[in-house]
Design a protein around this motif. Structure first.
Motif, PDB file in Angstrom:
ATOM      1  N   PRO A   1       0.820  -1.220   0.000  1.00  0.00           N
ATOM      2  CA  PRO A   1       0.000   0.000   0.000  1.00  0.00           C
ATOM      3  C   PRO A   1       0.852   1.268   0.000  1.00  0.00           C
ATOM      4  CG  PRO A   1      -0.827  -1.585   1.613  1.00  0.00           C
ATOM      5  CD  PRO A   1       0.479  -2.126   1.118  1.00  0.00           C
ATOM      6  N   LYS A   2       0.503   2.196  -0.875  1.00  0.00           N
ATOM      7  CA  LYS A   2       1.129   3.516  -0.987  1.00  0.00           C
ATOM      8  C   LYS A   2       2.598   3.457  -1.389  1.00  0.00           C
ATOM      9  CE  LYS A   2      -1.989   5.516   2.462  1.00  0.00           C
ATOM     10  NZ  LYS A   2      -2.087   6.260   3.742  1.00  0.00           N
ATOM     11  N   ALA A   3       3.066   2.320  -1.892  1.00  0.00           N
ATOM     12  CA  ALA A   3       4.447   2.231  -2.360  1.00  0.00           C
ATOM     13  C   ALA A   3       4.566   2.885  -3.728  1.00  0.00           C
ATOM     14  CB  ALA A   3       4.898   0.771  -2.432  1.00  0.00           C
ATOM     15  N   SER A   4       5.714   3.519  -3.970  1.00  0.00           N
ATOM     16  CA  SER A   4       5.930   4.188  -5.253  1.00  0.00           C
ATOM     17  C   SER A   4       7.403   4.080  -5.629  1.00  0.00           C
ATOM     18  CB  SER A   4       5.507   5.653  -5.178  1.00  0.00           C
ATOM     19  OG  SER A   4       6.272   6.344  -4.203  1.00  0.00           O
ATOM     20  N   TRP A   5       7.660   4.220  -6.915  1.00  0.00           N
ATOM     21  CA  TRP A   5       9.017   4.127  -7.445  1.00  0.00           C
ATOM     22  C   TRP A   5       9.605   5.517  -7.587  1.00  0.00           C
ATOM     23  CZ3 TRP A   5      13.246   1.583  -8.192  1.00  0.00           C
ATOM     24  CH2 TRP A   5      14.128   1.907  -9.221  1.00  0.00           C
ATOM     25  N   ASN A   6      10.747   5.766  -6.941  1.00  0.00           N
ATOM     26  CA  ASN A   6      11.468   7.025  -7.053  1.00  0.00           C
ATOM     27  C   ASN A   6      12.492   6.868  -8.171  1.00  0.00           C
ATOM     28  OD1 ASN A   6      13.332   9.160  -6.771  1.00  0.00           O
ATOM     29  ND2 ASN A   6      12.924   9.340  -4.577  1.00  0.00           N
ATOM     30  N   ALA A   7      12.130   7.346  -9.359  1.00  0.00           N
ATOM     31  CA  ALA A   7      12.979   7.121 -10.528  1.00  0.00           C
ATOM     32  C   ALA A   7      14.309   7.856 -10.413  1.00  0.00           C
ATOM     33  CB  ALA A   7      12.239   7.563 -11.792  1.00  0.00           C
TER      34      ALA A   7
END
Length: 657
Positions: free
Chosen positions: A138-144
């Motif tokens: 949940p709420k995980a995102s990729w920091n490019a």
């Protein structure tokens, strides 16, 4: 002899398959726990013939097989089949069933750490299966930009569960340090005060610079704004170095109506009896806290502000052991410092303990994590710097560097700093002022011009005597104040005064401008006021005043000139009941007259309407100046509870005996 491809009676596809399966078989044998004798690959070298393994198919073959995927399992040397052995081993024939793979699951490591944003970040080698798992957190995102997966602390347990449920993988998670985890959980439980921003009075809110407003919305960092929007939690206790007590008094005067009737107390360090801490704002020095420890523990101060909180860095100091219980007991605690640690991370521990006693309860846990362990309990080293910085930033610290907010700061800012002089140092000055009042009365009643001129000469001599005696009396307080600005007392400096040869001045200036070891310049107002460029400094402190306003402005502009890349903070160290009372008003009057004559409007040594919260080491002073500068007299009247209108001219306050 060299074996050609057609000697094997195999097609190119069969040869490629043979090579691929052989390498896979060898890899399985290496990883298998079964004794090698039972699964030995039966490849022998002919007794008298040496052969070379056949070359792989050429690159321009019509249907090449993909390259071997297990490149690191290739043996250094594989012996060829016997010359007559044309048939493939059954286990190596294309299309035959391979041996069952090992049941041991492949291991995969994932490291969690605290990111500077306050979120949890994860590091791991690229693997599509692991990436698919992170997409389910949940709420995980990729920091490019940083190539990291990130998620809030609230999703940490979900992340651990998702990674633990991956089939055919044994995922080993290096989790957050327990101290880090506790600190973030505790900080997350602190009530959000942003909805109280509207309670800040207009006369405070209107003076906040943009970066200060941003800080308020983040964590209500500005101390006086915090106090003003939680008035239901008053009274307030302010603990500060002795030299800054009057400076704090000028801050809280608007809060308390400008008089003691509004509830504002300053406790003198020399006070021995009749100590009152019953005001809405109560200002005491660190040195006084141990003496008042019993009183402070019985009182219910829900808001405590500790200025220059690095005074609490020494765990064994009396002021630290006495002050910490008072801060821990408060509902709201605000610690202010431009240099919370002077040399090593262990100096932060007591300040962190004051804010979160339930988190920072074991100095050894903290020391082993951030101070490179310890010898006999003394943690002198430093380790895990980035984690400690991120932890404080996420939980307790708002740090504004001048370079980050320079565009929002005014070019030059003046501040008054009121010093508290000892009674013994004021006796001679008070006697001289009484004598001066007598002479002034005689001048008014003089019966002849000669008598008046003689008395005026006496008056001038008395004022000069007050000037020199005031300088002597201010020395201890000035030194104490400088101790809050320059943390290390032994620093390199230059000195330029009237006795410095002209040929020596420029080399001294060059040393100040270029050498990092030179931290201060001690200058006389006259000698240091003309022709020098000291733009390496962004802080100018006047320990004395000049009768001529141009001298002061010229001295200010040694730092505030072309080449200066920072805003310049000007601090005037003033003392009540000294010659400063006279000179400040004279300087203001001269500036008014010059401004009206040359520019058509008044000029003043305009200073901040509200005095700075603390020493020049901080970057959070409140701005801006009024159209007319408050005089020392006005400040004294407010402190002395004289109920007069500031818009009416008032005579000088009688001198203290």
């Amino acid at each position: 002899m060299e074996v050609e491809d057609d000697d094997w009676d195999l097609t190119a596809e069969e040869l490629d398959s043979l090579e691929r399966d052989a390498f896979q078989k060898i890899a399985q044998l290496r990883d298998s726990s079964t004794p090698p004798s039972s699964q030995q690959l039966n490849l022998h070298q002919h007794q008298h013939q040496q052969h070379h393994f056949p070359k792989p198919p050429s690159a321009n073959h019509s249907q090449p097989f993909p390259p071997n995927p297990i490149s690191d399992s290739r043996p250094q040397r594989v012996d060829a089949l016997p010359q007559g052995g044309r048939a493939l081993h059954p286990s190596l024939k294309p299309g035959t069933k391979k041996d069952e793979p090992s049941k041991e699951l492949p291991k995969f490591s994932v490291k969690f750490f605290l990111h500077s944003s306050g979120h949890v970040a994860a590091k791991f080698q690229y693997d599509q299966v692991i990436i698919s798992a992170f997409r389910r957190i949940p709420k995980a995102s990729w920091n490019a930009k940083e190539r990291l997966w990130m998620f809030p602390l609230s999703s940490l347990s979900d992340a651990e569960k998702v990674l633990g449920e991956i089939s055919n993988y044994k995922v080993q998670v290096e989790n957050l340090d327990p101290l880090v985890h506790r600190a973030i959980v505790s900080a997350s439980a602190v009530p959000d005060l942003r909805d109280r921003y509207d309670k800040i009075p207009n006369y405070i809110e209107s003076k906040l610079l943009p970066f200060q407003r941003e800080g308020l919305f983040y964590n209500m960092e500005d101390a006086i704004a915090v106090a003003s929007c939680i008035q239901e939690s008053w009274p307030v206790l302010i603990v500060a170095p002795s030299s800054l007590r009057l400076q704090w008094a000028s801050i809280v005067l608007p809060q308390s109506g400008g008089s003691n009737r509004g509830g504002f107390n300053i406790v003198s360090p020399s006070a021995k009896s009749n100590i009152r801490l019953d005001g809405l704002f109560n200002i005491i020095s660190y040195d006084l806290v141990p003496k008042l420890q019993n009183i402070l523990t019985t009182l219910d101060f829900k808001v405590v502000i500790a200025d220059e909180s690095h005074y609490l860095k020494n765990a064994q100091a009396k002021r630290t052991t006495a002050t910490l219980p008072v801060i821990k007991k408060a509902q709201y605690a605000i610690l202010l410092s431009g240099t919370p640690a002077l040399s090593r991370p262990i100096e932060l521990f007591k300040q962190l303990e004051a804010l979160y006693p339930g988190v920072y309860k074991n100095v050894h846990e903290y020391g082993n994590r951030y101070c490179k362990g310890g010898v006999f309990g003394v943690y002198q080293g430093a380790s895990n710097h980035e984690e400690l910085h991120n932890l404080m930033k996420a939980t307790v610290m708002i740090r504004r560097l001048k370079k980050d907010v320079l565009s929002q700061l005014p070019v030059k800012r003046r501040q008054q700093v009121f010093l508290d002089l000892a009674d013994k140092d004021m006796k001679q000055i008070n006697a001289l002022f009484r004598e001066l009042e007598v002479v002034k009365a005689k001048i008014k009643s003089a019966k002849s011009k000669d008598e008046a001129e003689s008395l005026k000469f006496t008056q001038k001599n008395l004022i000069n005597k007050i000037y020199t005696d005031s300088a002597d009396a201010k020395i201890p307080a000035v030194l104490e104040y400088l101790g809050t600005v320059i943390e290390r007392k032994k620093v390199g400096c230059i000195r330029i005064d009237g006795g410095t040869p002209a040929a020596s001045r420029q080399p001294l200036v060059t040393d100040f401008q270029e050498k990092d070891s030179i931290k201060a310049a001690v200058l006389s107002i006259k000698a240091g006021g003309v022709g020098l460029t000291l733009t390496a400094a962004s802080t100018v402190i006047f320990a004395e005043l000049s009768w001529t306003p141009g001298d002061l402005i010229q001295a200010e502009d040694r730092a505030h000139r072309i080449g200066q890349v920072s805003s310049v903070n000007i601090y005037y160290l003033l003392a009540n009941d000294t010659v400063d009372d006279i000179i400040w008003d004279v300087v203001q009057s001269k500036l008014d007259n010059l401004g009206q004559m040359l520019d058509g409007h008044e000029n003043t040594l305009a200073v901040s309407n509200n005095q700075p919260l603390s020493s020049p080491a901080k970057h959070t002073t409140v701005e801006h100046s009024p159209s007319k500068q408050r005089t020392l007299d006005q400040f004294v009247r407010r402190c002395d509870n004289v109920d007069r209108s500031e818009h009416q001219p008032d005579p000088k306050r009688p001198r203290q005996s």
